[in-house]
Design a protein around this motif. Structure first.
Motif, PDB file in Angstrom:
ATOM      1  N   SER A 722       0.059 -41.645  -5.168  1.00  0.00           N
ATOM      2  CA  SER A 722      -1.141 -41.403  -5.962  1.00  0.00           C
ATOM      3  C   SER A 722      -2.382 -41.622  -5.101  1.00  0.00           C
ATOM      4  O   SER A 722      -2.513 -41.028  -4.031  1.00  0.00           O
ATOM      5  CB  SER A 722      -1.132 -42.295  -7.207  1.00  0.00           C
ATOM      6  N   SER A 746       3.407 -38.015  -4.470  1.00  0.00           N
ATOM      7  CA  SER A 746       2.485 -37.573  -5.528  1.00  0.00           C
ATOM      8  C   SER A 746       1.038 -37.930  -5.200  1.00  0.00           C
ATOM      9  O   SER A 746       0.365 -38.606  -5.979  1.00  0.00           O
ATOM     10  CB  SER A 746       2.877 -38.192  -6.872  1.00  0.00           C
ATOM     11  N   TYR A 773       6.124 -34.117  -4.913  1.00  0.00           N
ATOM     12  CA  TYR A 773       5.379 -33.967  -6.164  1.00  0.00           C
ATOM     13  C   TYR A 773       6.361 -33.517  -7.240  1.00  0.00           C
ATOM     14  O   TYR A 773       7.438 -32.990  -6.950  1.00  0.00           O
ATOM     15  CB  TYR A 773       4.233 -32.969  -6.031  1.00  0.00           C
ATOM     16  N   ASP A 778       2.404 -34.518 -13.237  1.00  0.00           N
ATOM     17  CA  ASP A 778       2.219 -35.076 -11.895  1.00  0.00           C
ATOM     18  C   ASP A 778       1.062 -34.363 -11.207  1.00  0.00           C
ATOM     19  O   ASP A 778       0.258 -33.682 -11.860  1.00  0.00           O
ATOM     20  CB  ASP A 778       3.525 -34.963 -11.104  1.00  0.00           C
ATOM     21  N   THR A 779       1.000 -34.429  -9.933  1.00  0.00           N
ATOM     22  CA  THR A 779      -0.152 -33.940  -9.148  1.00  0.00           C
ATOM     23  C   THR A 779       0.127 -32.586  -8.499  1.00  0.00           C
ATOM     24  O   THR A 779      -0.461 -32.259  -7.469  1.00  0.00           O
ATOM     25  CB  THR A 779      -0.490 -34.980  -8.051  1.00  0.00           C
ATOM     26  N   GLU A 780       0.991 -31.799  -9.094  1.00  0.00           N
ATOM     27  CA  GLU A 780       1.392 -30.527  -8.483  1.00  0.00           C
ATOM     28  C   GLU A 780       0.186 -29.653  -8.144  1.00  0.00           C
ATOM     29  O   GLU A 780       0.089 -29.100  -7.036  1.00  0.00           O
ATOM     30  CB  GLU A 780       2.335 -29.771  -9.429  1.00  0.00           C
ATOM     31  N   ASP A 783      -1.642 -30.868  -5.128  1.00  0.00           N
ATOM     32  CA  ASP A 783      -0.866 -30.965  -3.893  1.00  0.00           C
ATOM     33  C   ASP A 783      -0.553 -29.601  -3.281  1.00  0.00           C
ATOM     34  O   ASP A 783      -0.458 -29.479  -2.048  1.00  0.00           O
ATOM     35  CB  ASP A 783       0.441 -31.717  -4.156  1.00  0.00           C
ATOM     36  N   LYS A 801      10.095 -31.228  -3.877  1.00  0.00           N
ATOM     37  CA  LYS A 801       9.627 -30.804  -5.206  1.00  0.00           C
ATOM     38  C   LYS A 801      10.632 -31.285  -6.242  1.00  0.00           C
ATOM     39  O   LYS A 801      11.830 -30.983  -6.152  1.00  0.00           O
ATOM     40  CB  LYS A 801       9.506 -29.282  -5.239  1.00  0.00           C
ATOM     41  N   HIS A 807       4.565 -38.443 -12.955  1.00  0.00           N
ATOM     42  CA  HIS A 807       3.848 -39.394 -12.097  1.00  0.00           C
ATOM     43  C   HIS A 807       4.339 -40.810 -12.437  1.00  0.00           C
ATOM     44  O   HIS A 807       3.639 -41.592 -13.084  1.00  0.00           O
ATOM     45  CB  HIS A 807       2.352 -39.256 -12.369  1.00  0.00           C
TER      46      HIS A 807
END
Length: 828
Positions: A722, A746, A773, A778-780, A783, A801, A807
């Protein structure tokens, strides 16, 4: 005729005066405070001996004859010189060399200087010994009654003028034997004289009992037996065989009972000396040529430490003290000078016995020599000059009576006098040099901070005392802030002496520098060299438990619990209780792998760059596995990675399974512990959101500190999730030469969109990257653009992936094994 008699009387009086002054000077200690190591040593007699011999050489008009006994003495001295020059670590500034030189001078001085009035000389010496014994006996009684203090040795009360009750016991035994000898020479008939002699005899025996000196008592029995041998033989000849047998049985029973009582006074002492003798003999067998003069303490204890490297029974373990002497002069000299010296001594004794003349003076001299020799088998007379002078005096009496034919004669000329002057000039040169060096060294205690290190080094050349001088210098230099030089001299002191106390101080200094390997090595040596003691084990236990080396800490705790107690004390009880408590706690948290890394307690770093105090933990492999500098993984959000990610345990398992190489992991917690707990979370955002100060803190403060304190190499990696992942990416692009691997789980880039431009605008860097990620919550979206930039730049990138991944730690924790293997796998 009258003038000739007066001349003889004058020479005889002169001779006795000199011998008596020599004996008196040999019991006077030096008391100069500035003589750090020579204080309480016997030095004055050497100066008196030198002056007397200078006078003798100047006024001697006779030829000097050399007989077979002199050849033996010169032969033994030659062995000593060869050992000193080619097989010893000490030099001519050691007091043992001075004593041996002075004993050599004394032998030839007495041989040449003693007159032919041997009976009178013998009587005067016996009266002198009796007088000296009575004076010391009174001192011993006063000490026993606490009328005067026993200043020379805080562990004993009854000492007289000596350091040890055994030495007082020997002098008392000599006094008793002297009284018996005087009564054989002078037939006392007056009742008052008989009463006085009887009281003196009983008083001396009473003080001998107070000393509890078994060696002196045994030696006295042998001496009196030899003195009255003929009387006993004539008595037994007059009585019947039955009575003789009865007396023999009673004597044997008395001997057994007395022997048992003497043993029971201090059985551990007798058992200890038996073990020392047995071990010394085995070491002599291994090296019959000798270990070098004054090598006994170091070499014996070093070999004993090797012996106790293997598990031994408690009877041997409890006798494994660190000892400085063999408690047997004959064994110690054989150990140091080789078996050849004992062969010469035996030949010397055989020659004496073959040629000995049976007179009263010879019997007395033989009984005194036997008394001293028996005592020398249980203690040491070599270190106390007065006993050696007495030994040499009575040996000269026997040799004089034999009147052996000379092998050759030395003319009284300049060449002969030059040879005679060599040992005298030797003493007159080396003693003042060392005295001056010690006085100079004593100035280290002054409050002056500045120290002339070159002058200090030069002074140490003249002080040779098995590392004690270097230990003193190390202690004083540490007080003055010269830590580096202090450690240097501590190391020299330990190498010279092998003393556990010095080793412990050195190990503690190594621990301050985080040199765990050397500290453990020294503590293990201390454990073996004094195998019954708890101190070295508790030192190892403290070290292992401090650095969380659980497996070794558990082993050491078990050793502490299982080791029998030789001397009970509250301290020993506390050691055992600590060990039991530790095992009780760690029995609850045993892990399955059997491989336990070392996780430090929380450490704080007061950063000047950040103006904050941050907390961090350091994981490293078990101390015995570290043999080189290791790669380091720096982890943002350290505590969550420890608790939720179980990262330390995963490293344990992977190293144990030989899937990754051993590594060091630094868990950094982004909280300023100067802040109240409820506000500490704000520090995380401040540090992790593209903060140049945080980057500077790591590169200029934390990294150098870790590499100095631990066995860390400059092969660094950084891991974060994060915002911690964002921070890791920012740190890497700002300091591209700092890291080998950049590991992002992530990463949340949205608070710092400049990160995209930084990577896009700069050329590809050499570090490898891992990025994961999830496609769930999440932070896709943040990223993917970043991954696109990295791929276009040609970075060595691995992307993981996770379909439906959120997250959360449910995802991240499962990825850690793969991350570790990719970075530190043994096949890479």
């Amino acid at each position: 005729m009258k003038n000739i008699q007066m001349s003889y009387f004058s020479k005889y009086l002169q001779e006795l005066t000199i011998v008596l002054f020599l004996i008196i000077s040999s019991v006077i200690y030096t008391s100069i405070d500035s003589l750090i190591f020579l204080k309480s040593k016997f030095l004055y007699w050497m100066f008196f001996l030198v002056l007397v011999n200078f006078y003798f050489i100047k006024n001697n008009n006779k030829q000097i004859t050399i007989n077979v006994f002199d050849v033996f003495i010169v032969g033994i001295a030659s062995i000593g010189i060869i050992q000193l020059l080619f097989n010893s670590t000490i030099n001519m500034f050691h007091i043992k060399i001075w004593n041996y030189t002075a004993y050599f001078i004394t032998y030839f001085f007495l041989k040449i200087f003693l007159s032919k009035h041997l009976k009178k000389s013998c009587i005067i010496m016996l009266y002198s010994l009796l007088f000296l014994a009575l004076i010391n006996a009174f001192l011993g009684v006063f000490q026993y009654l606490d009328w005067i203090p026993s200043e020379k040795n805080k562990y004993f009360k009854v000492l007289g003028m000596f350091h040890s009750p055994n030495q007082l016991g020997l002098l008392i035994s000599l006094g008793v034997l002297s009284l018996c000898s005087i009564l054989k020479i002078i037939k006392v008939k007056h009742s008052f004289a008989v009463l006085i002699n009887s009281l003196a005899f009983m008083f001396l025996l009473y003080v001998l009992v107070l000393t509890k000196s078994r060696g002196s008592t045994l030696a006295l029995v042998f001496g009196v037996t030899i003195l009255y041998k003929k009387n006993m033989y004539l008595f037994l000849k007059r009585i019947s065989k039955l009575t003789t047998g009865l007396i023999g049985v009673i004597g044997l029973l008395v001997f057994i009972i007395v022997g048992k009582k003497l043993y029971e006074i201090n059985p551990s002492s007798i058992n200890g000396r038996s073990f020392i003798s047995k071990t010394t003999v085995s070491q002599i067998v291994k090296n019959p040529w000798g270990y070098g003069i004054d090598s006994f303490a170091k070499e014996y204890n070093k070999n004993k430490a090797v012996y106790f490297d293997t598990e031994r029974n408690w009877e041997e373990v409890k006798n494994g003290d660190f000892v400085f002497v063999a408690f047997n002069d004959f064994l110690e000299l054989t150990f140091e000078m080789g078996v050849i010296w004992i062969v010469l001594l035996i030949l010397f004794l055989i020659t004496v016995l073959r040629k000995k003349i049976d007179t009263l003076e010879t019997k007395i001299a033989t009984s005194v020599l036997l008394l001293l020799s028996v005592y020398a088998c249980t203690n040491s007379i070599l270190v106390v000059p007065v006993f050696m002078i007495i030994f040499l005096f009575f040996m000269s009496i026997i040799i004089k009576q034999i009147n052996c034919k000379p092998i050759f004669k030395l003319k009284n000329n300049i060449y002969t006098n030059t040879v005679l002057l060599i040992p005298l000039l030797f003493l007159l040169t080396v003693i003042p040099l060392r005295v001056y060096a010690e006085i100079s060294l004593s100035k280290l205690k002054t409050p002056l901070k500045e120290v002339d290190l070159s002058k200090l080094e030069n002074n140490l050349k003249y002080i040779n005392n098995n590392g004690r001088a270097e230990f003193y210098v190390a202690s004083e230099l540490k007080k003055k802030g010269y830590r580096e030089q202090s450690i240097k001299y501590l190391n020299i002191a330990f190498q010279k002496s092998g003393m556990p106390l010095i080793g412990r101080y050195l190990a503690l200094e190594y621990l301050k520098d985080n040199n765990l390997k050397k500290a453990i090595e020294i503590f293990n040596y201390n454990k073996r060299v004094e195998p019954y003691r708890y101190e070295a084990r508790i030192d190892l236990f403290n070290l292992y438990s401090k650095y969380k080396d659980i497996s070794n800490a558990v082993l050491m705790a078990k050793e502490i619990i299982d080791l029998p107690i030789k001397i009970a004390s509250l301290q020993v009880d506390s050691y055992k209780n600590r060990a039991k408590k530790y095992l009780k706690i760690y029995d609850k948290v045993k892990r399955d792998t059997g491989y336990y890394g070392v996780l430090s307690n929380g450490q704080s770093f007061n950063s000047r760059v950040l103006g904050k105090r941050l907390l961090y933990y350091v994981y490293q492999p078990p101390l015995n596995k570290i043999c080189q500098r290791l790669p380091v993984l720096f982890v943002n959000d350290g505590v969550p990675y420890l608790r939720k990610g179980k990262l330390a345990r995963k490293v344990d398992s992977l190293v144990y399974a030989k899937k990754i190489v051993p590594i060091i992991v630094v868990f950094i917690e982004p909280k300023d512990i100067n802040f109240p707990k409820q506000k500490r979370w704000k520090t995380r955002e401040e540090l992790y959101l593209c903060n140049d100060s945080y980057s500077l803190f790591l590169s200029k403060e934390l990294f150098p500190s870790i590499e100095k304190t631990y066995t860390a190499s400059q092969n660094r990696s950084v891991l974060g999730l994060s915002f911690g992942g964002l921070s890791a990416a920012y740190l890497a692009i700002k300091n591209p030469n700092l890291f080998e691997n950049v590991l992002l789980q992530s990463p949340a880039f949205h608070p710092c969109p400049d990160i995209y431009n930084l990577y896009n605008s700069k050329s590809k860097q050499d570090f490898k990257m891992y990025l994961s990620y999830g496609t769930g919550k999440d932070t896709e979206k943040q990223d993917l653009p970043f991954i696109d930039i990295l791929e276009k730049k040609g970075y060595d990138l691995y992307v993981e992936k996770v379909k439906g991944g959120n997250h959360s730690w449910d995802v991240w924790e499962k990825q850690l094994n793969d991350i570790l293997i990719r970075c530190y796998g043994v096949d890479l």
